[in-house]
Scaffold this motif. Structure first.
Motif: not given
Length: 226
Positions: A109-120, A126-133
């Motif tokens: 599962x951690x591998x999938x979350x790493x892909x998600x983290x890269x996207x996030x 791009x300055x578009x998050x309202x919270x930490x990654x």
């Protein structure tokens, strides 16, 4: 492929098809093997289920890696969400082994979350998050898995139509700034307003607090006009 590999794959396929509730006897009957054969390859039922989950993650991650990044990281996140839900609906039994009923996360599962983290991280850059990654990653992960499990369990129930799309957009609205024009300064001003409302003693006079709030409101509103 060797005969041993064929036997192992046949057992995995049977366990995948039958799902988490199947007994070793059920798996043996479906695969045409004896219990000692299952124990030889997988140790016990938990070992078999872990192997099925690992095979599921291999297929899931292969699909994730096939999604090449585009110029729009937010749309990439939407595509990732939709792909996750679609995978679960196509493979309900194996998805249950991957994400449902486990006392601890499967290592893959951690591998999938790493892909998600890269996207996030791209969204954050791009300055578009309202919270930490990390917070955004866990928010999206929890919402995506929960949505998928609900749709697998009751796909035609009341309120389930377009549930994934509605939930996706609600989650995105909570982790993303409302527009690309929203500046870091505006976001910081709104955050400080929230903190002021929660703080009993701001160590400022009422007049100073009123002026500060007026300035912060003005800065915060700049995201709508800036």
């Amino acid at each position: 492929m060797s005969e041993q590999s064929q036997v192992r794959d046949r057992i995995l396929a049977a366990a995948t098809e039958l799902g988490v509730g199947a007994s070793i006897r059920d798996v043996c009957a479906a695969a045409g093997v004896t219990p000692p054969t299952v124990y030889h390859y997988f140790g016990d039922k938990n070992g078999l289920l872990d192997a099925v989950a690992a095979a599921g993650f291999e297929r899931y991650l292969a699909e994730k890696r096939d999604l090449a990044p585009s110029s729009d990281p937010v749309e990439d996140l939407r595509r990732g969400w939709d792909g996750h839900v679609e995978f679960g609906l196509r493979n309900p039994a194996i998805y249950g082994l991957m994400y449902g009923g486990r006392t601890k996360p499967h290592p893959s599962m951690a591998q999938g979350q790493r892909i998600l983290q890269q996207r996030m991280t791209r969204i954050d850059e791009a300055g578009l998050l309202t919270m930490p990654v990390d917070d955004a990653v866990q928010t999206v992960h929890a919402a995506t898995v929960g949505t998928t499990i609900l749709l697998i369990a009751n796909p035609t129930g009341p309120g389930m139509d377009r549930l994934s799309e509605r939930t996706r957009e609600a989650v995105l609205s909570s982790i993303l700034v409302t527009s690309k024009a929203e500046s870091d300064l505006a976001a910081a001003a709104n955050h400080l307003l929230v903190l002021l409302a929660r703080t009993a003693e701001a160590q400022l006079t009422p007049g100073e607090l009123a002026i500060l709030r007026e300035l912060l409101v003005s800065l915060g509103n700049s995201r709508a006009t800036g």
